[in-house]
Write an enzyme that holds these catalytic residues in place. Structure first.
Site, PDB file in Angstrom:
ATOM      1  N   HIS A 106      43.094  44.986  37.822  1.00  0.00           N
ATOM      2  CA  HIS A 106      41.855  45.724  38.632  1.00  0.00           C
ATOM      3  C   HIS A 106      42.006  46.005  39.949  1.00  0.00           C
ATOM      4  CE1 HIS A 106      37.890  47.158  37.743  1.00  0.00           C
ATOM      5  NE2 HIS A 106      37.593  46.981  38.678  1.00  0.00           N
ATOM      6  N   ASP A 184      26.381  44.692  35.747  1.00  0.00           N
ATOM      7  CA  ASP A 184      27.080  45.653  36.692  1.00  0.00           C
ATOM      8  C   ASP A 184      27.073  46.889  36.668  1.00  0.00           C
ATOM      9  OD1 ASP A 184      29.290  45.581  38.707  1.00  0.00           O
ATOM     10  OD2 ASP A 184      30.660  46.237  37.031  1.00  0.00           O
ATOM     11  N   ARG A 191      24.658  50.921  43.505  1.00  0.00           N
ATOM     12  CA  ARG A 191      25.516  50.947  44.840  1.00  0.00           C
ATOM     13  C   ARG A 191      26.258  52.162  45.138  1.00  0.00           C
ATOM     14  NH1 ARG A 191      29.883  47.172  43.363  1.00  0.00           N
ATOM     15  NH2 ARG A 191      30.473  47.169  45.446  1.00  0.00           N
ATOM     16  N   SER A 206      31.127  42.253  41.009  1.00  0.00           N
ATOM     17  CA  SER A 206      31.085  43.617  40.100  1.00  0.00           C
ATOM     18  C   SER A 206      32.514  43.243  39.306  1.00  0.00           C
ATOM     19  CB  SER A 206      31.434  44.943  40.938  1.00  0.00           C
ATOM     20  OG  SER A 206      31.685  45.780  40.335  1.00  0.00           O
ATOM     21  N   LYS A 210      32.833  41.992  34.951  1.00  0.00           N
ATOM     22  CA  LYS A 210      33.693  42.563  33.861  1.00  0.00           C
ATOM     23  C   LYS A 210      34.856  42.070  33.466  1.00  0.00           C
ATOM     24  CE  LYS A 210      34.101  46.928  36.477  1.00  0.00           C
ATOM     25  NZ  LYS A 210      33.160  46.899  37.548  1.00  0.00           N
TER      26      LYS A 210
HETATM   27  N1  URA Z   1      35.747  47.905  41.346  1.00  0.00           N
HETATM   28  C1  URA Z   1      34.640  47.761  40.755  1.00  0.00           C
HETATM   29  O1  URA Z   1      34.540  47.381  39.671  1.00  0.00           O
HETATM   30  N2  URA Z   1      33.729  46.989  41.583  1.00  0.00           N
HETATM   31  C2  URA Z   1      33.588  47.400  43.138  1.00  0.00           C
HETATM   32  O2  URA Z   1      32.541  46.981  43.610  1.00  0.00           O
HETATM   33  C3  URA Z   1      34.678  47.661  43.463  1.00  0.00           C
HETATM   34  C4  URA Z   1      35.783  48.197  42.613  1.00  0.00           C
END
Ligand code: URA
Length: 449
Positions: A106, A184, A191, A206, A210
């Site tokens: 990620h 989230d 956000r 965040s 996940k």
């Molecule tokens: N990726 C995410 O899932 N959340 C964030 O806040 C920033 C990047």
């Protein structure tokens, strides 16, 4: 190392929650005090189920943005977000009698950051399996799902049983988080439209909520540094990476991170369909050097973290096996690559007033321009334009001839050009022979384990 516990340090009794209400929780953080475990559990549960309203969560997010969170609060906030939904478990899946090597990556968000698109098939082609809960655009950064959905028919809204079938059958699924960390999903969208993205605790919780819930057994993070990143400085990005690595480890998911440069956009294409097109170039064995370098570096980390050896990731780009895996992934999720990718109905080209060398290109300027062209959202749930984007014809350090095309901007909405041009203004320049050359540091800055 930050000490986190997966369950939260202190239990939350009904009694502790009995006196809670949103204004009190907001006021506590607004005044710079720590939120109790009970308050965090209450507010995350209340927001997930609609008892805490958008305007109240917006105020709390802004208070967190301004006041920050202690490590214990981040751990509890993340655990509460994981607990807001299901946690997938694919450990029973087997290939050749052995458990599937489930690994994911990620990114903390970048400009032109299409790396997931070539990376997932490379890792599939090397024998690991990728359960990827991906996100939509956030602020000036693009989202993998918005990009992939520009492919005709592709859907990211797939069921858990389809994710299982894809992991078993082809070795990957890229999906909207759905029932994973639903808190989230709501907070992320809020956000995006309340200027509260650039916050270490909110990014860490965040990403990790996940990623911990999605069922990967190991995780590699790409923590961005520089003008186009949410957190600009190397120190902040390092702290973010450390926080996320420790959260993953506390929840039983071995996690490591690369710190990578995000001062200038990755590749030449920024937007939705334009980034898919560039990813297809990479999968065909070409594409921009920086995109290839980062794809291969992250692939090697993922394979190492998953304990999978034997195939050189670069070979999968050269011999077409990664492309085959991408085609299989797209087809499994309803996509049709024989259909042309969408291109904005209107385009404008910026040409060079004089010859010289392309100077540095500010990733934030390009990210905001692309967002203004319609590739991202300014209101919750807004439909993005799949054909919106910017193609950079000259990268920093490349020679430029007078009159030559430097940037092409695409959108379906003519009126968007003025705002996009204004964002780009000052974000790049053509250097003459007397100007100092742009200083381009390494793409991969450090590795955090
Ligand atoms: N990726 C995410 O899932 N959340 C964030 O806040 C920033 C990047």
């Amino acid at each position: 190392m930050t000490q986190f516990t997966s369950e939260g340090a202190r239990g939350t009794s009904d009694k502790a929650q009995a006196h809670l209400d949103a204004p009190t929780v907001i006021r506590t953080k607004r005044d710079g005090r720590e939120l109790s475990d009970a308050a965090i559990d209450w507010v995350i549960d209340g927001y997930t189920h609609g008892r805490v309203h958008d305007e109240q969560m917006s105020a709390l997010l802004m208070a967190i943005f301004l006041r920050g969170m202690a490590p214990g609060e981040i751990a509890r906030w993340t655990a509460a977000m994981i607990g807001s939904g299901e946690r997938f478990d694919f450990t029973d899946l087997r290939r050749d009698g052995r458990p599937l090597a489930l690994v994911d990556k990620h990114s903390t968000g970048g400009v032109g950051d299409k790396i997931t698109i070539p990376l997932v098939p490379v890792v599939m082609a090397c024998g690991a399996a990728v359960p990827q809960a991906a996100g939509r655009g956030l602020g000036h950064t693009g989202g993998t799902l918005d990009k992939l959905e520009s492919i005709a028919g592709f859907t990211a809204e797939i069921s858990k049983s389809q994710i299982r079938e894809q992991l078993q059958g082809i070795g990957a699924a890229v999906f909207a988080a759905g029932d994973l960390a639903p808190a989230d999903r709501k907070i992320y969208a809020l956000r995006d439209v309340t200027a509260t993205t650039e916050s270490l605790p909110l990014i860490a919780s965040s990403v990790m909520s996940k990623k911990i819930a999605e069922g990967a057994r190991a995780l590699v993070l790409d923590s961005k540094v520089g003008r186009g990143a949410f957190l600009k400085t190397e120190d902040e990005s390092r702290e973010l990476a450390r926080t996320m690595v420790d959260l993953g480890t506390a929840h039983g998911v071995p996690t490591r991170a690369l710190l990578t440069d995000m001062n200038r956009p990755l590749g030449r294409a920024v937007g939705n369909a334009v980034e898919v097109a560039e990813s297809l170039d990479v999968l065909a064995g070409g594409g921009p050097e920086d995109v290839v370098e980062l794809t291969l570096a992250l692939a090697r980390e993922m394979l190492d973290a998953a304990g999978v050896g034997g195939t050189d990731p670069a070979q999968t780009l050269a011999d077409g096996t990664a492309m085959d895996c991408f085609r299989a992934l797209v087809a499994a999720q309803g996509g049709d690559l024989s259909h042309p990718l969408p291109v904005g109905a209107r385009s404008e080209t910026i040409t060079a007033a004089r010859g010289g060398t392309m100077g540095d290109i500010d990733a934030m300027a390009v990210g905001l321009a692309v967002w203004r062209l319609g590739a991202g959202r300014s209101a919750p749930g807004e439909q993005v334009q799949f054909g919106a984007g910017v193609v950079m014809h000259r990268r920093p350090g490349e020679p430029v001839a007078a009159g030559e095309a430097l940037f092409t901007l695409y959108t379906d909405t003519e009126e968007r050009f003025a705002g996009a041009m204004a964002e780009l203004d000052g974000g790049w320049q053509v250097l003459s022979a007397d100007d100092p050359k742009p200083e381009i540091g390494p793409l991969i800055i450090d590795r955090i384990t």
